[in-house]
Each structure stands twice: as structure tokens, then as C-alpha cells.
Design a protein around this motif. Structure first.
Motif, PDB file in Angstrom:
ATOM      1  N   MET A  21       0.829  -1.213   0.000  1.00  0.00           N
ATOM      2  CA  MET A  21       0.000   0.000   0.000  1.00  0.00           C
ATOM      3  C   MET A  21       0.864   1.264   0.000  1.00  0.00           C
ATOM      4  SD  MET A  21      -3.467  -0.774   2.086  1.00  0.00           S
ATOM      5  CE  MET A  21      -2.947  -1.735   3.460  1.00  0.00           C
ATOM      6  N   VAL A  22       1.944   1.232   0.804  1.00  0.00           N
ATOM      7  CA  VAL A  22       2.838   2.399   0.850  1.00  0.00           C
ATOM      8  C   VAL A  22       3.493   2.605  -0.514  1.00  0.00           C
ATOM      9  CG1 VAL A  22       5.010   3.256   1.822  1.00  0.00           C
ATOM     10  CG2 VAL A  22       3.236   2.420   3.331  1.00  0.00           C
ATOM     11  N   LEU A  23       3.872   1.496  -1.149  1.00  0.00           N
ATOM     12  CA  LEU A  23       4.523   1.580  -2.459  1.00  0.00           C
ATOM     13  C   LEU A  23       3.592   2.265  -3.467  1.00  0.00           C
ATOM     14  CD1 LEU A  23       7.284   0.553  -3.483  1.00  0.00           C
ATOM     15  CD2 LEU A  23       6.063  -1.312  -4.567  1.00  0.00           C
ATOM     16  N   GLY A  24       2.326   1.868  -3.454  1.00  0.00           N
ATOM     17  CA  GLY A  24       1.334   2.491  -4.349  1.00  0.00           C
ATOM     18  C   GLY A  24       1.264   3.985  -4.108  1.00  0.00           C
ATOM     19  N   MET A  25       1.223   4.349  -2.814  1.00  0.00           N
ATOM     20  CA  MET A  25       1.129   5.763  -2.447  1.00  0.00           C
ATOM     21  C   MET A  25       2.409   6.502  -2.855  1.00  0.00           C
ATOM     22  SD  MET A  25      -0.838   7.963  -0.974  1.00  0.00           S
ATOM     23  CE  MET A  25      -1.936   7.678   0.369  1.00  0.00           C
ATOM     24  N   VAL A  26       3.569   5.868  -2.617  1.00  0.00           N
ATOM     25  CA  VAL A  26       4.858   6.502  -2.937  1.00  0.00           C
ATOM     26  C   VAL A  26       4.946   6.779  -4.443  1.00  0.00           C
ATOM     27  CG1 VAL A  26       7.357   6.115  -3.062  1.00  0.00           C
ATOM     28  CG2 VAL A  26       6.138   5.615  -0.968  1.00  0.00           C
ATOM     29  N   ILE A  27       4.542   5.790  -5.238  1.00  0.00           N
ATOM     30  CA  ILE A  27       4.624   5.970  -6.694  1.00  0.00           C
ATOM     31  C   ILE A  27       3.704   7.104  -7.137  1.00  0.00           C
ATOM     32  CG2 ILE A  27       4.116   4.862  -8.922  1.00  0.00           C
ATOM     33  CD1 ILE A  27       5.109   2.223  -7.602  1.00  0.00           C
ATOM     34  N   ALA A  28       2.467   7.102  -6.600  1.00  0.00           N
ATOM     35  CA  ALA A  28       1.508   8.150  -6.986  1.00  0.00           C
ATOM     36  C   ALA A  28       2.021   9.523  -6.568  1.00  0.00           C
ATOM     37  CB  ALA A  28       0.152   7.862  -6.351  1.00  0.00           C
ATOM     38  N   VAL A  29       2.387   9.660  -5.286  1.00  0.00           N
ATOM     39  CA  VAL A  29       2.846  10.964  -4.785  1.00  0.00           C
ATOM     40  C   VAL A  29       4.148  11.362  -5.488  1.00  0.00           C
ATOM     41  CG1 VAL A  29       3.687  12.194  -2.732  1.00  0.00           C
ATOM     42  CG2 VAL A  29       1.704  10.712  -2.552  1.00  0.00           C
ATOM     43  N   GLY A  30       5.048  10.380  -5.613  1.00  0.00           N
ATOM     44  CA  GLY A  30       6.344  10.649  -6.245  1.00  0.00           C
ATOM     45  C   GLY A  30       6.186  11.177  -7.655  1.00  0.00           C
ATOM     46  N   SER A  31       5.303  10.539  -8.461  1.00  0.00           N
ATOM     47  CA  SER A  31       5.162  11.019  -9.845  1.00  0.00           C
ATOM     48  C   SER A  31       4.558  12.410  -9.893  1.00  0.00           C
ATOM     49  CB  SER A  31       4.318  10.073 -10.706  1.00  0.00           C
ATOM     50  OG  SER A  31       3.926   8.953 -10.049  1.00  0.00           O
ATOM     51  N   VAL A  32       3.565  12.672  -9.017  1.00  0.00           N
ATOM     52  CA  VAL A  32       2.954  14.008  -9.023  1.00  0.00           C
ATOM     53  C   VAL A  32       3.987  15.066  -8.614  1.00  0.00           C
ATOM     54  CG1 VAL A  32       1.213  15.460  -7.909  1.00  0.00           C
ATOM     55  CG2 VAL A  32       0.614  13.155  -8.644  1.00  0.00           C
ATOM     56  N   GLU A 309      -5.164   3.448  10.108  1.00  0.00           N
ATOM     57  CA  GLU A 309      -4.220   2.709   9.252  1.00  0.00           C
ATOM     58  C   GLU A 309      -4.017   3.462   7.934  1.00  0.00           C
ATOM     59  OE1 GLU A 309      -5.192  -1.430   8.694  1.00  0.00           O
ATOM     60  OE2 GLU A 309      -5.440  -1.763  10.837  1.00  0.00           O
ATOM     61  N   ALA A 310      -5.134   3.938   7.352  1.00  0.00           N
ATOM     62  CA  ALA A 310      -5.056   4.663   6.075  1.00  0.00           C
ATOM     63  C   ALA A 310      -4.228   5.937   6.228  1.00  0.00           C
ATOM     64  CB  ALA A 310      -6.454   5.001   5.588  1.00  0.00           C
ATOM     65  N   ALA A 311      -4.433   6.629   7.354  1.00  0.00           N
ATOM     66  CA  ALA A 311      -3.697   7.881   7.581  1.00  0.00           C
ATOM     67  C   ALA A 311      -2.200   7.606   7.723  1.00  0.00           C
ATOM     68  CB  ALA A 311      -4.236   8.581   8.829  1.00  0.00           C
ATOM     69  N   VAL A 312      -1.871   6.517   8.423  1.00  0.00           N
ATOM     70  CA  VAL A 312      -0.445   6.164   8.603  1.00  0.00           C
ATOM     71  C   VAL A 312       0.181   5.828   7.239  1.00  0.00           C
ATOM     72  CG1 VAL A 312       1.139   4.479   9.625  1.00  0.00           C
ATOM     73  CG2 VAL A 312      -0.727   5.417  10.989  1.00  0.00           C
ATOM     74  N   ILE A 313      -0.576   5.083   6.423  1.00  0.00           N
ATOM     75  CA  ILE A 313      -0.075   4.748   5.080  1.00  0.00           C
ATOM     76  C   ILE A 313       0.146   6.041   4.280  1.00  0.00           C
ATOM     77  CG2 ILE A 313      -0.730   3.674   2.861  1.00  0.00           C
ATOM     78  CD1 ILE A 313      -2.204   1.549   4.663  1.00  0.00           C
ATOM     79  N   GLY A 314      -0.830   6.977   4.395  1.00  0.00           N
ATOM     80  CA  GLY A 314      -0.707   8.262   3.703  1.00  0.00           C
ATOM     81  C   GLY A 314       0.507   9.040   4.184  1.00  0.00           C
ATOM     82  N   LEU A 315       0.721   8.996   5.501  1.00  0.00           N
ATOM     83  CA  LEU A 315       1.841   9.728   6.107  1.00  0.00           C
ATOM     84  C   LEU A 315       3.187   9.194   5.593  1.00  0.00           C
ATOM     85  CD1 LEU A 315       1.974  11.886   8.494  1.00  0.00           C
ATOM     86  CD2 LEU A 315       2.720   9.978   9.898  1.00  0.00           C
ATOM     87  N   ILE A 316       3.343   7.874   5.669  1.00  0.00           N
ATOM     88  CA  ILE A 316       4.610   7.279   5.221  1.00  0.00           C
ATOM     89  C   ILE A 316       4.750   7.450   3.707  1.00  0.00           C
ATOM     90  CG2 ILE A 316       6.007   5.161   5.141  1.00  0.00           C
ATOM     91  CD1 ILE A 316       4.389   4.159   7.555  1.00  0.00           C
ATOM     92  N   GLY A 317       3.650   7.119   2.980  1.00  0.00           N
ATOM     93  CA  GLY A 317       3.678   7.208   1.518  1.00  0.00           C
ATOM     94  C   GLY A 317       3.926   8.627   1.043  1.00  0.00           C
ATOM     95  N   ALA A 319       5.464  11.117   2.716  1.00  0.00           N
ATOM     96  CA  ALA A 319       6.829  11.561   3.026  1.00  0.00           C
ATOM     97  C   ALA A 319       7.830  10.924   2.056  1.00  0.00           C
ATOM     98  CB  ALA A 319       7.179  11.203   4.471  1.00  0.00           C
ATOM     99  N   LEU A 320       7.711   9.597   1.875  1.00  0.00           N
ATOM    100  CA  LEU A 320       8.643   8.916   0.972  1.00  0.00           C
ATOM    101  C   LEU A 320       8.415   9.368  -0.469  1.00  0.00           C
ATOM    102  CD1 LEU A 320       8.690   5.256   2.390  1.00  0.00           C
ATOM    103  CD2 LEU A 320      10.375   7.061   2.710  1.00  0.00           C
TER     104      LEU A 320
END
Lengths: 384, 225
Positions: A21-32, A309-317, A319-320
Motif C-alpha cells: 500500500m505504501v509503495l502504491g502511495m509513494v509511486i503516486a505521490v512521487g510522480s505528481v 491505518e489509512a492515515a499512517v499509510i498516507g503519512l509514510i507514503g 513523506a517517501l
């Protein structure tokens, strides 16, 4: 132990799910982040490049019947010409959008006689003129004193002048500070003098033939600046060097539109990905959630656990993702943008990105969380 | 004094083959301080009855009164609060939360109550000592034997001191020696005043209980003291 400890432990001890889940978030946030950093930096670079082209607004008096021209403005062959005044420079510098004006370069044009030859004399404010004409190369020293002259190459060779030579024009003595390299334009046949001196020599005190304005910013519309100058100077005609302005605007608009479209798309895909992963996680945890419910957990308690849990994933995702986005755009900038651009870390942007990721994470998990909260407590007895 | 009153409770399920009767009109009274075993073959309705008594499974008809509270008259959220204060569950297969340590598992029922972390920890330690696991508090469930996991499940059920323990086949996954140890633990908890209703099909367990109720086809067949 609090409900958030349950949520954090659930993530900590189910690392594969968390990683996915974090990886998905990282890729999305990272590309934006990467795309926006790249386009923002490219916009800045483009603006700077266009600034180097020079002035993009010309303020002229309403005149007709010209014989000599320079920079798109002509000197009347005879009779009285309409002129702007030095006060108009102040008026331009006080328009509401003044912060977006890089500099104002006034000019006074006139004809003078030297060794019985007619020569065009242009009075300029050297301080700004040299910034405006970044491509000018000359031999000699910077012509900054009031009695300094800058000679066009043809003028210099015609009168056989070198830097340091003296010239007497209309009974006033000048020093040739520098000789301009050949430009292949009108400038080769012009004597440039300090505007205050030119006003005296040409007997046009406080008068200005036209004003070049360099205005820029990545977001402000040039049309607005023009309208404001027109309002301040009703007696003048204000024109934009339309081609340069439009080109810049179009390029920036296209880049920005692409960045926004891409961001919306990536955010949507990312949200759907998080929602589906959360839904699958919830369906795997039916029995577990049933146990919590059997032990007296309210629906709101279950909602709180899943959304934490979702907020923590968002937080880590988030930041990374910010770190990945900035790092990758710094790495990719020279290849993608084909220009040297500077992308820097910005704590405020970082915090905004993380906040955005947390909100997206929570919003995408609302439906799975509601589904989880509706799990029947009897699921704890699933084997019945 | 009757703590649990089950009055003419029916439970029907709809399946692909039509309506299935899980409970066909059950009447049962459990006194405070009783240790009751629900016996019966698979499909006799004993686990369904346990979930209905546990305020988890609304019956199709009839009433369940616990401490004179009509539990299915309460809203779903109020019923959750009711379970939190009145009932401790010991599920078949232990049903521990795998990502929480032993002490965290025991603290789960306390996380929604007004205790601070220190109080929660003390309460959890106290019951873990009672079940003999005070030195395995930081382990995860999969690092424990079946008997130890059952003890954690019991500690979790009693940590917030509910008056009733409902246990579903608590010895079903254990060998006979470990199962006997668990039954002795239940017996000692009952002696301390807890009311226990236990579903079992192991006749060996009956020597520890005060009363046995046998079920067949969703009905109570007979009761023995």
C-alpha cells in the motif's frame, strides 16, 4: 493501549501488505511531485530565458510621420513630435502590478551633427539598457558616467574613434567609453549617451521618445500589465511584443495543463488502488473485525482503526513520495527538460504533500472502513 | 437469581435448500454463579444458542434477558456496549489477534474503556498471572502452544471483569491433558463467582461443570445437574 496502537501494530506486523500500500502511495505521490517540480522549474527557466530576449512591452507616444527609426520607433523628419515625459517612467513604476516589472528602460531619440555629418543619438539609462541588451558585447569600460558615450561599430569606424577618445557634440565634450561590437542592425549607426545628457544636448528636457518595459512572471497575464500601463498613461500607445509573450504563455500553459491532468489521473488511480487494497484487506480480516465487535467495539471504533491505518499509510507514503519525487526530478531534469534546472527541497511543499497524501489515503479508505464497520459480530463465530 | 433467561427463542436461516431451523423454541435459565455445559452433536444448535445468549446473533423470535436487560431490544451500538460490560468470549480456535502480543491481546477489551495505559497494563498483568503466562507477555500468539493460546483467550475474556463467560468448544483443539488444565482454570474462575456457559461435545469436561444441557435439532433435550 489505544485504538491507534491497534492500527499501528496491525500495519507493523503485516509488513507485506503495508509495503504494497505504501509503495502504491509513494509511486503516486512521487510522480505528481516529480512532474510538478519539473514543470515549475521549467517554467522558471523559461521565464528567465524569455527575459533574456529583452523587453516585451513598448510604450510609445501617438505620433506619425517618421524618418529615422530605432527599436520599432521613428524620429519625425520635421516639425514637432509627440513625446513622453520622465514622469511617465514613474507612473509605469507605480502600477498595481509593479512587482512583475523587471525594469523600465526609457529612450530619447534625436539627430545630432558631428563633423558635419548627421548621426542618430539615442539617450538611454545605461544601467537598465545593459540588462535589457544582454547580448551586447563592447570594447572599453562600462558607459555609466553622464558624459560617457557608447558608439555603434559603424559610427566608430566612420569617425575613427577608440575607447578613451573625446567627442564634442553640440558644444558638449564626451568621452567614448566603449565601442559596440557589430550587431548587424540600426544600432551600428547610433551614438548612445546617458539619457539626462541626451535630453540636454537635444534640448528636450524631461522628454522621452519611448519606453521599453521588461515584465515577466510565470503566472501573471501580460495583458493585465498592459492594461494598467494604458490606464496610467492615456496619452501613450502600449504594445506587447505579442509573439514572444504568446509563445511563452502557450508553452507554460501546455506544461501546466499536462501536469494537472497527469496529477488528477495519478491521484485517481492511486486512490482506486488504495481503496481496492483496503477492501481486500478488510475482507481478509472479517473474522478479526468480528472478534473486535464481539468484544464490544462499536462501529465507530472499527472505522477509527481502519482510517488510522489509512492515515499512517498516507503519512509514510506522502513523506517517501515527496523524497522520491524531488530526488527523481533532480536526477531526471537534465535528461527530460534538456536544461540545467534547479529543484530544491521545500519544507512547506513537503508538509502540504504529506497532508494531501493523508487526506487521499483517508478518503480512499472511507468505503472499505464503512464496510468493515458493518461486519456482523457473529463473524467471530464464523465456523457455526 | 436468574442472570440469563432465554424465552422461547427461535432462529431460522435461509439456505439454498429452504429454511433451516437452528433453534426451534428454546427456553433456558442460568443462575448467577452457575457453570453450565451445552452438549450436543454437530448442528444441534448449541453454538447458535451461545451466540444468541452472547448478544451477537439476533434470534428470529423470542427474548433473551440478561440481568433483566432485553438485549435484542437494544440498538446495535448499545448492544456492543452491553457485550463490553457483561460478556467475555472464549472462542473456538482461540481467535487471538495475530499481530498483537500476548499482553496487547489481553488489553484489547480495555482499549475502548476509560483506562489509561498503566491501568490497562496492570489489569492485563494481573489476569495473565492468574492464567500462568506472566512471563510470556511479549510473545506473539504464534510463538505459544495451543494450551497457552487458550489461556491468553481466557485472560482476554476476564480482564474487564464481566459477570458472564461464554466459551465455545474451549478444549476442542487441545490434547486431553492440556484440555483438563483449561477446564480446571474455568472451574476456579467459576468458584470466584463467574457465571460460565460452555459449549462442548467432550463428555470428559462434564465432571467440572455444575449443570449440563443437551441439545438436539435446535431444541433442549434434557438437563442434568
Amino acid at each position: 493501549m489505544r485504538l491507534d496502537s491497534i492500527a499501528i501494530n496491525s500495519l507493523k506486523r503485516r509488513k507485506t501488505k503495508l509495503l504494497f500500500m505504501v509503495l502504491g502511495m509513494v509511486i503516486a505521490v512521487g510522480s505528481v511531485v516529480a512532474l510538478h517540480s519539473l514543470t515549475a522549474a521549467m517554467n522558471r527557466e523559461l521565464a528567465a530565458t524569455f527575459d533574456e530576449i529583452g523587453a516585451n512591452i513598448i510604450v510609445k507616444p501617438n505620433t506619425a510621420d517618421y524618418a529615422v527609426s530605432y527599436g520599432g520607433v521613428s524620429i519625425p523628419s520635421s516639425g514637432e513630435e509627440a513625446l513622453l515625459s520622465s514622469d511617465d517612467i514613474i507612473k509605469i513604476n507605480t502600477i498595481p502590478n509593479r512587482d512583475n516589472i523587471a525594469f523600465v528602460a526609457p529612450k530619447l531619440l534625436g539627430m545630432v551633427e558631428y563633423q558635419k555629418e548627421d548621426v542618430v543619438l539615442v539617450g538611454v539609462d545605461f544601467q537598465y539598457e545593459l540588462k535589457l541588451k544582454k547580448w551586447w558585447r563592447f570594447q572599453g569600460e562600462n558607459p555609466l558616467a553622464v558624459n560617457h558615450l557608447l558608439l555603434g561599430s559603424k559610427v566608430a569606424s566612420k569617425f575613427n574613434k577608440q575607447p578613451g577618445d573625446k567627442m564634442k557634440i553640440n558644444d558638449r565634450e564626451f568621452t567614448v567609453a566603449a565601442i559596440l561590437e557589430e550587431q548587424g542592425s540600426d544600432e551600428d549607426g547610433i551614438i548612445f549617451a546617458h539619457i539626462l545628457t541626451a535630453q540636454e544636448v537635444l534640448n528636450k528636457k524631461n522628454k522621452v521618445s519611448f519606453i521599453e518595459v521588461a515584465a515577466y512572471c510565470t503566472s501573471c497575464p501580460i495583458e493585465q500589465i498592459i492594461a494598467e500601463i494604458e490606464k496610467a498613461l492615456p496619452h501613450a500607445r502600449v504594445t506587447a511584443l505579442a509573439e514572444a509573450v504568446q509563445l511563452r504563455q502557450q508553452t507554460i500553459d501546455r506544461l501546466s495543463n499536462f501536469a494537472y491532468f497527469f496529477s488528477i489521473l495519478v491521484t485517481l488511480i492511486g486512490s482506486v488502488l488504495i481503496m481496492l487494497t483496503m477492501l481486500s484487506a478488510v475482507s481478509e480480516r472479517v473474522s478479526e473485525i468480528g472478534i473486535y465487535r464481539a468484544m464490544g467495539y462499536r462501529r465507530s471504533n472499527i472505522l477509527e482503526i481502519i482510517l488510522t491505518e489509512a492515515a499512517v499509510i498516507g503519512l509514510i507514503g506522502g513523506a517517501l513520495g515527496y523524497v522520491l519525487g524531488i530526488s527523481s526530478s533532480r536526477l531526471l531534469a537534465p535528461i527530460v527538460a534538456e536544461m540545467q534546472i534547479s529543484i530544491s527541497w521545500n519544507p512547506l511543499v513537503g508538509v502540504t504533500v504529506i497532508l494531501f497524501a493523508v487526506i487521499i489515503g483517508i478518503l480512499a479508505s472511507v468505503y472499505p472502513a464503512v464496510k468493515a464497520s458493518q461486519i456482523d459480530p457473529v463473524e467471530a463465530f464464523r465456523f457455526i | 437469581m436468574a442472570l440469563i433467561e432465554v424465552k422461547n427463542v427461535t432462529k431460522f436461516y435461509n439456505s439454498g435448500e429452504g429454511q433451516v431451523t437452528a433453534l426451534g423454541g428454546v427456553n433456558l435459565t442460568v443462575q448467577k454463579g452457575e457453570f453450565l455445559a451445552l452438549m450436543g452433536d454437530s448442528g444441534s444448535g448449541k453454538s447458535t444458542l451461545l451466540s444468541v445468549i452472547g448478544a451477537l446473533n439476533p434470534p428470529t423470535g423470542g427474548k433473551v434477558l440478561i440481568d433483566d436487560i432485553d438485549v435484542y431490544d437494544l440498538s446495535s451500538e448499545r448492544r456492543a456496549d452491553f457485550r463490553s460490560s457483561y460478556i467475555g468470549f472464549v472462542f473456538q480456535q482461540f481467535q487471538l489477534i495475530q499481530y498483537l502480543t500476548v499482553v496487547e491481546n489481553v488489553m484489547v477489551p480495555l482499549a475502548i474503556l476509560n483506562y489509561n495505559h498503566k491501568e490497562q497494563l496492570e489489569m492485563a498483568k494481573k489476569v495473565l498471572k492468574k492464567v500462568g503466562l506472566e512471563n510470556k507477555m511479549r510473545r506473539l500468539p504464534n510463538q505459544l502452544s495451543g494450551g497457552e493460546q487458550e489461556r491468553v483467550a481466557i485472560a482476554r475474556a476476564i480482564v474487564n471483569e464481566p459477570p458472564i463467560i461464554l466459551a465455545d468448544e474451549p478444549t476442542g483443539s487441545l490434547d486431553s491433558k492440556t484440555g483438563e488444565g483449561i477446564m480446571r482454570l474455568f472451574q476456579s474462575l467459576n468458584r470466584e463467582g463467574l457465571t460460565i456457559v460452555m459449549v462442548t461435545h467432550n463428555r470428559e469436561n462434564l465432571k467440572f461443570v455444575k449443570r449440563t444441557v443437551s441439545m438436539k435439532d435446535g431444541l433442549i433435550k434434557n438437563q442434568e445437574n
